[in-house]
Design a protein around this motif. Structure first.
Motif, PDB file in Angstrom:
ATOM      1  N   PRO A 406     -76.341  39.903 -33.484  1.00 55.25           N
ATOM      2  CA  PRO A 406     -75.349  40.824 -33.450  1.00 55.25           C
ATOM      3  C   PRO A 406     -74.255  40.477 -32.023  1.00 55.25           C
ATOM      4  O   PRO A 406     -73.291  40.782 -32.434  1.00 55.25           O
ATOM      5  N   LYS A 407     -74.384  39.880 -31.148  1.00 59.12           N
ATOM      6  CA  LYS A 407     -73.434  38.558 -30.573  1.00 59.12           C
ATOM      7  C   LYS A 407     -71.943  38.911 -31.106  1.00 59.12           C
ATOM      8  O   LYS A 407     -71.344  38.134 -31.037  1.00 59.12           O
ATOM      9  N   ASP A 408     -72.950  37.733 -32.447  1.00 58.60           N
ATOM     10  CA  ASP A 408     -71.763  37.567 -33.272  1.00 58.60           C
ATOM     11  C   ASP A 408     -70.564  38.356 -33.520  1.00 58.60           C
ATOM     12  O   ASP A 408     -68.932  37.777 -34.571  1.00 58.60           O
ATOM     13  N   GLY A 436     -81.392  44.653 -32.878  1.00 54.30           N
ATOM     14  CA  GLY A 436     -80.942  43.408 -34.007  1.00 54.30           C
ATOM     15  C   GLY A 436     -81.536  43.230 -34.921  1.00 54.30           C
ATOM     16  O   GLY A 436     -81.495  42.343 -35.387  1.00 54.30           O
ATOM     17  N   LYS A 437     -82.404  44.697 -34.992  1.00 54.49           N
ATOM     18  CA  LYS A 437     -83.122  43.720 -36.000  1.00 54.49           C
ATOM     19  C   LYS A 437     -82.440  44.493 -37.548  1.00 54.49           C
ATOM     20  O   LYS A 437     -82.912  44.105 -38.569  1.00 54.49           O
ATOM     21  N   SER A 438     -81.905  45.443 -37.594  1.00 50.10           N
ATOM     22  CA  SER A 438     -81.049  45.309 -39.181  1.00 50.10           C
ATOM     23  C   SER A 438     -79.556  45.484 -39.102  1.00 50.10           C
ATOM     24  O   SER A 438     -79.038  44.858 -37.572  1.00 50.10           O
ATOM     25  N   GLY A 439     -79.131  44.511 -40.221  1.00 50.70           N
ATOM     26  CA  GLY A 439     -77.489  44.238 -40.109  1.00 50.70           C
ATOM     27  C   GLY A 439     -76.655  44.429 -40.336  1.00 50.70           C
ATOM     28  O   GLY A 439     -76.635  45.624 -39.873  1.00 50.70           O
ATOM     29  N   ASP A 440     -75.616  43.502 -39.960  1.00 53.17           N
ATOM     30  CA  ASP A 440     -74.816  44.077 -39.426  1.00 53.17           C
ATOM     31  C   ASP A 440     -73.991  44.606 -41.018  1.00 53.17           C
ATOM     32  O   ASP A 440     -74.816  44.088 -42.287  1.00 53.17           O
ATOM     33  N   HIS A 441     -73.310  45.559 -41.074  1.00 51.99           N
ATOM     34  CA  HIS A 441     -73.009  46.252 -42.594  1.00 51.99           C
ATOM     35  C   HIS A 441     -71.184  46.788 -42.093  1.00 51.99           C
ATOM     36  O   HIS A 441     -70.702  46.464 -41.741  1.00 51.99           O
TER      37      HIS A 441
END
Ligand code: PLP
Length: 474
Positions: A406-408, A436-441
């Motif tokens: 998530p920091k990215d 942080g387990k679910s991704g970026d969307h």
């Protein structure tokens, strides 16, 4: 333990969704989100486009924050607002009613085919959630016999229900809660949301998955003491917290059965997914379940006014009717006549022009094109949604579904990529919400009057932005 120690124990994920503009030092006195930077200024907006002060025209593929269901600059809505301003701009709903408020409530209740009894109009989705929490509590106090021990709510881990302390307490969104954790209500607990992509186990059938989630909810009722729970609260299609994730078939029926078993209310937060966005006027129409209270917002006023509301079922109204006869809650601007007139016109246009049907049809086109163009991309993990409400989950590793850190800020950076002149598309970013387990969307939420040509352009530009973004990273 000091509050900062509590905060520091958790990963603070900065949720970036409302920014995404070039980092320019600002002289602005208007606080947007960041003190030192300001977004580009929108100087005009028409149809599916917003124009910046630089002259750049951005394709608004997200209707702002999934709001602009008619697109921008609708003449009929503008005229309705002007007529209302000429008639009466404001009256205190504590003392008076307005014909616009009454007509809007009728339009909304009629739109539920008699399933809902009353509408309550406020200014934001967060206010709608606050009102819901108090109404649920008041309902149980006025039941015969009264059930004053009902003070708890069960919500879901992957959820967003508002920015005010009540709404945020209901939300499971880790990043948005983090700084305020010590101030949030302790009477909300959470179970897993229904998320086929990340939640279903290898080899598990839909039926088994639903049964497992129903058991998890049942266990939570039992843990809290079933007689202490006011309501189970859920978004029928999870918006900001996950990125347009609908439930699997049968899920909400199973959840309602658990609520019924313990006498709790069922609350649907349709602030983002409702009022046509998911391809039916109410997302619950596709679930075969009617909630006791439904919150609505965004598509209600389509961005022409700050307006949201509650649709309240017969069970709740009946008890209040027999009880005190009044909902003990209120805001200065509740049922604001101009906001009601704007929302009423938006809703009439949606109904008269068959725009919910169009959203459903265009949603099918959007789904097909997105899947054709993006399913095979190595960083696209999942494409899901309903109606004109579609999410693309971005992953580091497609095979293992490993999300980006998530920091990215991957989703935010992709949003910025979309705003570059060569792409000129607005994409709605969101970042992993559960440790942080679910991704970026990214989410897409175009206007309901979108045409097939618009959809093709949206998919072209979205695909190009994604390809360009990941090509530059590798
Ligand atoms: N509920 C849901 C499902 C939402 O998506 C939002 C906002 O995104 C809210 C509540 C809060 O609404 P508002 O931002 O209008 O206060």
């Amino acid at each position: 333990m000091s509050p900062s120690a509590v905060v520091n124990k958790r990963a603070v994920v900065v949720e970036p969704e409302t920014t995404g503009h070039k980092n320019v030092k600002t002289k602005s006195v208007l606080l947007h989100r960041h003190i030192h930077y300001e977004p580009s200024t929108v100087v005009a907006a028409k149809g599916n486009y917003v124009e910046l002060n630089s002259g750049q025209k951005i394709l608004d593929a997200t209707g702002g924050a999934a709001v602009s269901c008619l697109g921008h600059g609708n003449q009929r809505v503008k005229e309705a607002i002007n007529r209302q301003l000429d008639q009466v701009a404001y009256c205190a709903s504590l003392f008076f009613g307005s014909s616009a408020g009454e007509a809007l409530a009728k339009e909304l209740v009629d739109g539920t085919n008699g399933q809902m009894a009353r509408a309550y109009i406020v200014c934001s989705g967060s206010e709608a959630m606050e009102a819901t929490m108090k109404l649920a509590r008041q309902y149980f106090l006025e039941c015969a016999p009264a059930q004053p021990e009902r003070v708890n709510f069960i919500a879901r881990k992957e959820s967003y229900h508002g920015t005010t302390l009540g709404g945020l307490s209901m939300s499971g969104h880790v990043g948005r809660r983090a700084l305020f954790e010590p101030m949030l209500l302790g009477n909300v607990s959470r179970v897993s949301a229904c998320n086929a992509y990340r939640g279903m186990k290898e080899g598990e059938s839909t039926k088994e998955y639903v049964a497992r989630l129903a058991q998890e909810l049942d266990d939570e009722f039992v843990r809290l003491g079933p007689q202490t729970v006011c309501a189970f609260v859920a978004e029928p299609v999870v918006g900001a917290a996950l990125g347009c994730v609908p439930a699997v078939p049968g899920y909400f029926q199973a959840m309602k059965a658990v609520c019924d078993k313990y006498g709790a209310l069922l609350v649907f937060d349709e602030v983002m997914s409702g009022m046509g966005r998911s391809g039916t006027l109410h997302a619950w129409e596709q679930e075969g379940v009617v909630p006791d209270i439904e919150t609505i917002g965004k598509g209600l006023g389509g961005g022409y006014a700050a307006v949201a509301g509650l649709l309240i079922g017969h069970r709740v109204i009946h008890v209040l009717d027999k009880g005190t006869g009044a909902f003990s809650h209120g805001h200065t601007y509740q049922g604001h006549p101009v906001a009601c007139a704007a929302a009423l016109e938006v809703q009439r246009i949606v109904r008269e022009e068959g725009l919910v049907e169009n959203a459903r049809r265009m949603g099918e086109v959007l789904e097909k094109q997105l899947k054709e163009r993006l399913s095979s991309h190595p960083n696209v993990g999942d494409i899901r949604g309903r109606g004109l409400f579609w999410g693309i989950e971005l992953v580091r590793d497609k095979a293992t579904k490993e999300p980006f850190d998530p920091k990215d800020g991957i989703a935010m950076a992709l949003h910025e990529k979309g705003l570059e002149p060569k792409h000129s598309i607005s994409l709605y970013p969101g970042t992993g919400t559960v440790d942080g387990k679910s991704g970026d969307h990214i989410m897409l939420a175009p206007a309901y009057n979108t045409t097939e040509a618009d959809i093709t352009l949206i998919v072209d530009r979205t695909t190009a932005a994604i390809e360009d973004f990941f090509a530059q990273r590798s």
